[in-house]
Design a protein around this motif. Structure first.
Motif, short mmCIF file in Angstrom:
data_model
loop_
_atom_site.label_atom_id
_atom_site.label_comp_id
_atom_site.label_asym_id
_atom_site.label_seq_id
_atom_site.Cartn_x
_atom_site.Cartn_y
_atom_site.Cartn_z
N GLN A 1 0.87 -1.17 0.00
CA GLN A 1 0.00 0.00 0.00
C GLN A 1 0.91 1.23 0.00
N ASP B 1 1.61 5.31 -0.41
CA ASP B 1 1.03 6.65 -0.33
C ASP B 1 1.64 7.53 -1.41
N THR B 2 0.78 8.10 -2.25
CA THR B 2 1.24 8.98 -3.32
C THR B 2 0.59 10.36 -3.15
N GLY C 1 -3.03 9.99 -3.49
CA GLY C 1 -3.75 9.14 -2.56
C GLY C 1 -3.08 7.77 -2.45
N ARG C 2 -3.63 6.91 -1.62
CA ARG C 2 -3.05 5.57 -1.41
C ARG C 2 -3.42 4.65 -2.57
N GLU D 1 6.35 7.22 -7.38
CA GLU D 1 6.39 7.16 -5.92
C GLU D 1 6.99 5.82 -5.43
#
Length: 483
Positions: A428, A430-431, A434-435, A477
């Motif tokens: 998962q 985080d960018t 959003g995730r 990311e």
């Protein structure tokens, strides 16, 4: 990631060599000592030392028996038919040669390489040690009682004054030891394999094979020590490509026997262990060593490429043309896995497109790894679809039932296939958008990231951005993550 052990058995393998190699690899000495202290067995102590073999610093593990239990190894010259049996052999009724005594005329509890040296303190040339006050002209070695500790009960009578232990008694000793359940299971499996091989060699049922008191003490300690060390290192995979063995013949009380000795040959045959016979005249692989390999080996092929994390070397105690060393390596292999899958295949020419679409949904929901249709032409040039389903063998029957129930087919072809897959994990990430869920796959030269379709589409709709732009942002990311 699982711990993979590679045993390099170019000089054979025996019980004490394996213990020493695992201790050198990093097994906790205090854990081992505590485990052995808990054994309901008397008459032994252990010595762990550093010795020099061909200029290499290696670990030596020795089981030292007290005077009541001590035993004299066969002279190397006697083993090869040049001399008469030693006094000890004639008067104890021992039936076999010992595990890994290296020096023909050495009394050596420590595995030191200098003749006539018995060193309890680690000094290399202290003095000649003699339990009876005199010098022994033959090998005195408490290790290695391997093909001897077997006594076949005839007519219910024991022909030696020493106590003998059957397999059940030894398994009871193992069960009462203060060790983990995994170590108990490993030790019990090794001893059972050894008993099966000896029973086959002697042509008797397993319950009629008894281990001589002297040999049983050595073997119990060695085998439990191996099991404890493997457990302590959390070894889950063991690779043993081959066992190098000697050739020729050795002598025992009942006559001359070929190398590999019958117990080793039986174990290698029953458990598909690869042997390489060398021109070294002597025994490199002991029955206990072969039983250890049979019990713990999970593969006989090394990864094409691997990284060595740690190395340990254990000393043997017989002297041949090559140094008696067992090398153990903790390795990490390439990040590809070989496993098996099942392919289901059927041709369908009389089901509607809507029906086939629904079947695909049901198959995915039921655990199919992949489902696809291929346009084909069947007999009489009828257009049709070939349904292909990739699944595990465990799921195949359930998925076949869905295909039979939901389509018009009356036959499904099933094929088992091997495949190679990359190690992968779901992350998962985080960018700035959003995730997102990302699949990380490990290759030999790094990690490759694949954003999940559902996360990309959700972020695309949320931010009103093109799919490819969101996909690129997520990958950017991911590259910032530590590899």
């Amino acid at each position: 990631m699982s711990n993979m052990l590679y045993l390099e058995c170019l000089s054979g393998i025996s019980g004490d060599m394996t213990v020493a190699a695992l201790l050198d690899l990093g097994a906790d000495r205090q854990v081992l000592e505590k485990a052995l202290e808990s054994l309901p067995v008397d008459g032994f102590s252990i010595e762990i030392k550093r010795v020099v073999k061909s200029g290499l610093d290696v670990c030596d593990f020795d089981v030292v028996l007290d005077k009541k239990h001590e035993n004299h190894d066969h002279d190397m010259e006697y083993l090869h038919g040049k001399e008469t049996p030693s006094y000890a052999q004639e008067n104890t009724g021992l039936e076999h040669v010992h595990e890994e005594a290296e020096h023909p005329h050495v009394h050596d509890h420590e595995g030191a390489e200098h003749p006539h040296v018995h060193d309890h303190e680690g000094a290399e040339h202290p003095h000649v040690h003699d339990h009876e006050g005199g010098e022994h002209p033959h090998v005195h070695d408490h290790k290695g009682e391997e093909h001897p500790h077997v006594h076949v009960q005839e007519g219910g009578e024991h022909h030696h004054s020493h106590e003998h232990r059957g397999l059940q008694e030894i398994l009871a000793i193992i069960s009462h030891a203060e060790i983990t359940d995994r170590a108990k299971e490993t030790a019990g499996r090794i001893f059972t394999i050894l008993a099966e091989a000896e029973a086959a060699a002697h042509g008797v049922p397993m319950e009629e094979v008894h281990f001589h008191e002297v040999g049983a003490v050595d073997s119990i300690v060695d085998i439990i020590a191996v099991a404890v060390c493997l457990d302590n290192l959390d070894i889950t995979q063991v690779v043993v490509p081959k066992l190098c063995e000697g050739s020729g013949f050795i002598r025992c009380q009942h006559g001359t026997i070929p190398v590999p000795v019958p117990a080793v040959a039986n174990i290698a045959g029953l458990h598909q262990i690869r042997l390489q016979i060398t021109d070294i005249r002597g025994e490199l692989v002991t029955p206990t060593g072969a039983a250890i390999v049979a019990a713990v080996k999970t593969a006989d092929t090394l990864p094409e490429t691997f990284t060595i994390l740690r190395t340990g070397m254990g000393a043997g105690k017989r002297s041949y043309e090559r140094p008696s060393i067992l090398r153990a390596m903790l390795i990490r292999g390439e990040q590809k896995e070989a496993d098996s899958i099942c392919k289901l295949e059927t041709n369908i020419d009389d089901s509607t497109g809507e029906m086939l679409g629904y079947v695909m949904d049901l198959l995915f929901e039921a655990g199919a790894k992949d489902v696809h249709y291929t346009p084909v032409f069947m007999k009489k040039n009828r257009p049709a679809y070939q349904l292909n389903v990739i699944c595990t063998e465990e799921d195949a029957h359930r998925l076949e039932n869905i295909i039979f129930r939901e389509t018009t087919t009356i036959g499904i072809r099933r094929c088992r296939m091997d495949r190679t897959v990359l190690k992968r994990e779901m992350l998962q990430v985080d960018t700035r958008l959003g995730r997102a869920a990302v699949k990380a796959c490990r290759l030999e030269d790094g990690i490759r990231y694949y954003p999940e379709y559902s996360s990309v589409t959700e972020l695309s709709r949320t931010h009103n951005l093109p799919f490819r732009e969101v996909y690129a942002v997520i990958q950017e990311e991911c590259r910032k993550l530590k590899k």
